[in-house]
Enzyme design. Structure first.
Site, mmCIF file in Angstrom:
data_model
loop_
_atom_site.group_PDB
_atom_site.id
_atom_site.type_symbol
_atom_site.label_atom_id
_atom_site.label_comp_id
_atom_site.label_asym_id
_atom_site.label_seq_id
_atom_site.Cartn_x
_atom_site.Cartn_y
_atom_site.Cartn_z
ATOM 1 C CB CYS A 62 -0.934 -0.010 1.205
ATOM 2 S SG CYS A 62 -1.822 1.532 1.406
ATOM 3 C CB CYS A 81 -3.163 2.563 -1.678
ATOM 4 S SG CYS A 81 -3.485 0.855 -1.258
ATOM 5 C CE LYS A 129 -4.630 4.265 -6.388
ATOM 6 N NZ LYS A 129 -5.174 2.941 -6.263
ATOM 7 C CE1 TYR A 138 2.216 1.791 7.939
ATOM 8 C CE2 TYR A 138 2.757 3.952 7.053
ATOM 9 C CZ TYR A 138 1.830 2.957 7.296
ATOM 10 O OH TYR A 138 0.530 3.135 6.921
ATOM 11 C CE1 TYR A 144 -10.707 -1.667 -6.204
ATOM 12 C CE2 TYR A 144 -10.902 -3.885 -7.061
ATOM 13 C CZ TYR A 144 -11.263 -2.929 -6.145
ATOM 14 O OH TYR A 144 -12.170 -3.216 -5.176
ATOM 15 C CB ILE A 145 -3.974 -2.409 -11.253
ATOM 16 C CG1 ILE A 145 -3.923 -2.649 -9.736
ATOM 17 C CG2 ILE A 145 -2.617 -1.944 -11.787
ATOM 18 C CD1 ILE A 145 -2.920 -3.700 -9.281
ATOM 19 C CD GLU A 178 -6.913 2.346 -9.020
ATOM 20 O OE1 GLU A 178 -7.830 2.417 -8.194
ATOM 21 O OE2 GLU A 178 -5.799 1.886 -8.748
ATOM 22 N N GLY A 190 -4.264 -9.096 -12.254
ATOM 23 C CA GLY A 190 -4.575 -9.709 -10.970
ATOM 24 C C GLY A 190 -3.345 -9.956 -10.114
ATOM 25 C CG ASP A 211 -3.870 -8.257 -0.356
ATOM 26 O OD1 ASP A 211 -4.812 -7.814 0.326
ATOM 27 O OD2 ASP A 211 -3.411 -7.653 -1.350
ATOM 28 C CB ALA A 239 -12.746 4.235 -4.109
ATOM 29 C CG HIS A 298 -28.447 23.531 -2.646
ATOM 30 N ND1 HIS A 298 -28.650 22.685 -3.719
ATOM 31 C CD2 HIS A 298 -28.626 24.795 -3.099
ATOM 32 C CE1 HIS A 298 -28.943 23.411 -4.782
ATOM 33 N NE2 HIS A 298 -28.939 24.694 -4.434
ATOM 34 C CD GLU A 302 -28.182 19.411 -3.242
ATOM 35 O OE1 GLU A 302 -29.101 19.765 -2.474
ATOM 36 O OE2 GLU A 302 -27.579 20.204 -3.991
HETATM 37 P P1 NDP Z 1 -8.279 -7.440 -10.550
HETATM 38 O O1 NDP Z 1 -8.493 -8.775 -9.956
HETATM 39 O O2 NDP Z 1 -9.067 -6.285 -10.068
HETATM 40 O O3 NDP Z 1 -8.468 -7.523 -12.126
HETATM 41 C C1 NDP Z 1 -7.718 -8.411 -12.908
HETATM 42 C C2 NDP Z 1 -8.033 -8.147 -14.354
HETATM 43 O O4 NDP Z 1 -7.128 -8.881 -15.150
HETATM 44 C C3 NDP Z 1 -9.430 -8.576 -14.749
HETATM 45 O O5 NDP Z 1 -9.971 -7.602 -15.596
HETATM 46 C C4 NDP Z 1 -9.187 -9.881 -15.495
HETATM 47 O O6 NDP Z 1 -10.103 -10.097 -16.522
HETATM 48 C C5 NDP Z 1 -7.852 -9.615 -16.136
HETATM 49 N N1 NDP Z 1 -7.101 -10.814 -16.462
HETATM 50 C C6 NDP Z 1 -6.722 -11.821 -15.638
HETATM 51 N N2 NDP Z 1 -6.007 -12.739 -16.310
HETATM 52 C C7 NDP Z 1 -5.937 -12.309 -17.593
HETATM 53 C C8 NDP Z 1 -5.359 -12.829 -18.781
HETATM 54 N N3 NDP Z 1 -4.693 -13.976 -18.781
HETATM 55 N N4 NDP Z 1 -5.507 -12.121 -19.919
HETATM 56 C C9 NDP Z 1 -6.184 -10.972 -19.944
HETATM 57 N N5 NDP Z 1 -6.752 -10.426 -18.863
HETATM 58 C C10 NDP Z 1 -6.639 -11.091 -17.699
HETATM 59 O O7 NDP Z 1 -6.714 -7.226 -10.414
HETATM 60 P P2 NDP Z 1 -5.792 -5.967 -10.362
HETATM 61 O O8 NDP Z 1 -4.468 -6.499 -10.769
HETATM 62 O O9 NDP Z 1 -6.364 -4.804 -11.093
HETATM 63 O O10 NDP Z 1 -5.797 -5.606 -8.821
HETATM 64 C C11 NDP Z 1 -5.524 -6.602 -7.851
HETATM 65 C C12 NDP Z 1 -6.236 -6.311 -6.571
HETATM 66 O O11 NDP Z 1 -5.594 -5.246 -5.899
HETATM 67 C C13 NDP Z 1 -7.675 -5.853 -6.724
HETATM 68 O O12 NDP Z 1 -8.560 -6.914 -6.878
HETATM 69 C C14 NDP Z 1 -7.882 -5.116 -5.435
HETATM 70 O O13 NDP Z 1 -8.193 -6.050 -4.435
HETATM 71 C C15 NDP Z 1 -6.539 -4.509 -5.157
HETATM 72 N N6 NDP Z 1 -6.480 -3.101 -5.595
HETATM 73 C C16 NDP Z 1 -7.303 -2.183 -5.023
HETATM 74 C C17 NDP Z 1 -7.270 -0.874 -5.420
HETATM 75 C C18 NDP Z 1 -8.194 0.117 -4.799
HETATM 76 O O14 NDP Z 1 -8.725 -0.144 -3.733
HETATM 77 N N7 NDP Z 1 -8.432 1.248 -5.452
HETATM 78 C C19 NDP Z 1 -6.344 -0.409 -6.450
HETATM 79 C C20 NDP Z 1 -5.550 -1.465 -6.999
HETATM 80 C C21 NDP Z 1 -5.617 -2.742 -6.575
HETATM 81 P P3 NDP Z 1 -11.514 -10.854 -16.302
HETATM 82 O O15 NDP Z 1 -12.408 -9.895 -15.627
HETATM 83 O O16 NDP Z 1 -11.893 -11.166 -17.695
HETATM 84 O O17 NDP Z 1 -11.186 -12.074 -15.480
#
Ligand code: NDP
Length: 493
Positions: A67, A72, A75, A124, A207-208, A211, A291, A332, A370, A466, A471
């Site tokens: 984080c 976080c 980012k 930290y 998410y990533i 973003e 992911g 995690d 978010a 307002h 609101e």
């Molecule tokens: P996510 O799990 O959110 O998304 C992974 C994405 O990768 C999905 O769209 C998935 O597609 C795609 N994907 C997976 N495998 C493949 C592949 N072989 N080919 C093409 N696409 C693929 O993962 P992130 O890496 O974005 O983030 C990880 C985690 O980190 C989040 O789940 C969240 O918990 C945390 N996070 C939170 C944030 C926040 O709070 N703002 C910011 C960043 C991370 P499909 O949907 O088709 O499976």
């Protein structure tokens, strides 16, 4: 390998003495919180973590964890930086004369970001020291149910015993093994790129992915986003996902839905990507945001008998205890809800349970979250689709889609959408979501209402502020649509 002298632990049992009451592996959000709070309860605590190297893009640890060091916090700093891009465009119609060419200095922000991360890393460390927690800089692994071996960067190994061991090692990015995948980066490196990527390709729709697409586009780059589904952000409310996609496109990101990458090739001009639709593009940077997986491989867990699930997440009970009585896990590494504030909650509950004399289960209901795309999306509770599955009565959906007041002057064509989901039978608000400026700031307040079990009548009786976008959450009078209650067929199981 040397063994430290065994000393009495304040909370040790009658027959065994341990070096520590608690040894934490991993000093990220969950680990630091658990270590500090346990020490505050009187426990003798140690934590191990690899040292942080501010320049290296390798995933090599650092007190503060993902984080703070490579998630976080950095980012969000980049999101702030990128948001000025749109703000500068919007400012013109508010009377600002911006005559010069507007350019972006990536290196300047990167340096500021690194300085801030170093500052937080030190804070930290100080928090741990002030709580009396002993920090060992090295990689930890289990060598027994009450023993951790720490390998320091010079290669030496020292073992420590502890009455309780807590694993808080987080998660790490994973890349699909597409030919040429070694040319792609993950979010770890994306936060420390030496040169600004003028042409970026992003794979993933989570998410990533959205973003970073927003960050690089906001700073003026060309961004192509490839994702496998019709819409990005699978698992979120479909209507919100559709608006996020529209907004990303509106801000100039090239969306490639239902598309994946099949190959990456190094060329003189950059990295050529080839999609499964036969498209070819050349980019400076290709980000795989596909992911994250629990960071548990190098902990020697199986040898000690700690049970893992099929993706390597540590299996824990409601109190975060593994199947081995002395070993616990939070964050995690357990793959429950992978968000920093959730790891903090799990760690606080752990400390209260084990050292505070107050067994406490983390409550994973109504956790707000978010996505910091530009503009952001934030949600709490059930999506419309989940509510239809889980409600006890008809589901009423209240929506408000509007042009934010600022846009009426700036001329930006970008709607804000807000949504409340209500169970008609109980009048309880089951979910709320928003896509638009300040959504995370607004939804955090709504999350308190949902935690308190607020009804739609209570939303309606709340007086608005307002003029604000927020609101709208207390002025949505008529339902946009209704989903009739659909009882599930009874089974005999
Ligand atoms: P996510 O799990 O959110 O998304 C992974 C994405 O990768 C999905 O769209 C998935 O597609 C795609 N994907 C997976 N495998 C493949 C592949 N072989 N080919 C093409 N696409 C693929 O993962 P992130 O890496 O974005 O983030 C990880 C985690 O980190 C989040 O789940 C969240 O918990 C945390 N996070 C939170 C944030 C926040 O709070 N703002 C910011 C960043 C991370 P499909 O949907 O088709 O499976």
């Amino acid at each position: 390998m040397s063994r430290k002298m065994l000393v009495d632990g304040e909370i040790g049992d009658e027959t065994t003495h341990y070096d520590f009451d608690l040894f934490v592996i991993g000093a990220g959000s969950g680990g630091v919180r658990a270590a500090r709070f346990s020490a505050n309860h009187g426990a003798k605590v140690a934590v191990c973590e690899l040292p942080f190297h501010p320049i290296s893009s390798e995933d090599i640890g650092g007190v503060g964890g993902t984080c703070v060091i490579r998630g976080c916090v950095p980012k969000k700093i980049l999101v702030y930086g990128a948001s000025y891009g749109g703000d500068i465009e919007d400012a013109r119609n508010f009377g600002w004369e911006i005559n010069e060419n507007v350019d972006y200095n990536w290196k300047k922000l990167l340096q500021k970001k690194t300085d801030e991360i170093l500052r937080l890393n030190n804070i930290y460390k100080r928090l741990l020291a002030n709580a009396g927690v002993k920090l060992y800089e090295g990689e930890g692994r289990l060598v027994g149910p009450n023993e951790v071996e720490v390998r320091q960067i010079d290669g030496t190994k020292i073992s420590y015993t502890a009455k309780h061991i807590l694993i808080a090692t987080g998660s790490r990015a994973q890349k699909p093994s597409i030919p040429g995948h070694e040319l792609a980066i993950t979010s770890d490196e994306a936060l420390s790129l030496e040169e600004f990527p003028k042409r970026a390709v992003v794979l993933g729709g989570g998410y990533i992915a959205v973003e970073f697409a927003s960050i690089w586009r906001g700073m003026g780059g060309t961004v192509d986003l490839f994702f496998r589904k019709e819409l990005p952000l699978r698992g979120f409310d479909d209507e919100m996902r559709a608006l996020v996609a529209r907004n990303l496109e509106g801000r100039g990101i090239n969306l490639h839905p239902r598309t994946s990458l099949t190959q990456l090739i190094k060329t003189e001009d950059g990295i050529k990507v080839i999609s499964d639709h036969g498209e070819e593009l050349v980019a400076d940077v290709v980000l795989f945001a596909t992911g994250r997986i629990p960071n548990t491989k190098r902990l020697n867990l199986q040898a000690v008998g700690v049970e893992l699930d099929h993706i390597g997440a540590i299996k824990v009970d409601e109190y975060s205890r593994t199947n081995i009585q002395s070993i616990w896990a939070v964050g995690d590494a357990t793959n429950r809800i992978n968000l920093t504030p959730v790891a903090l909650m799990e760690a606080t509950c752990f400390a209260n349970t084990v050292f505070g004399g107050k067994p406490t289960k983390p409550d994973h209901s109504n956790v707000a979250c978010a996505v910091f795309c530009i503009p952001p999306m934030s949600v709490v509770g059930l999506s419309e689709e989940e509510a239809v599955e889980q409600a006890t009565g008809d589901v009423l959906v209240f929506t408000s889609s509007f042009n934010p007041m600022k846009n009426t002057i700036s001329g930006r064509q970008e709607k804000t959408l807000m949504k409340i989901i209500v169970d008609e039978k109980t009048d309880k608000v089951l979910g709320a979501s928003m896509c638009g400026p300040d959504a995370p700031e607004i939804i955090q307040g709504i999350a308190i209402a949902l935690k308190c079990g607020a009804t739609k009548a209570q939303f309606d009786s709340t007086v608005g502020i307002h003029p604000s976008a927020a609101e709208e959450f207390v002025t949505m009078r008529s339902a946009t649509r209704r989903h009739p209650f659909n009882p599930k067929p009874q089974t005999n199981l």
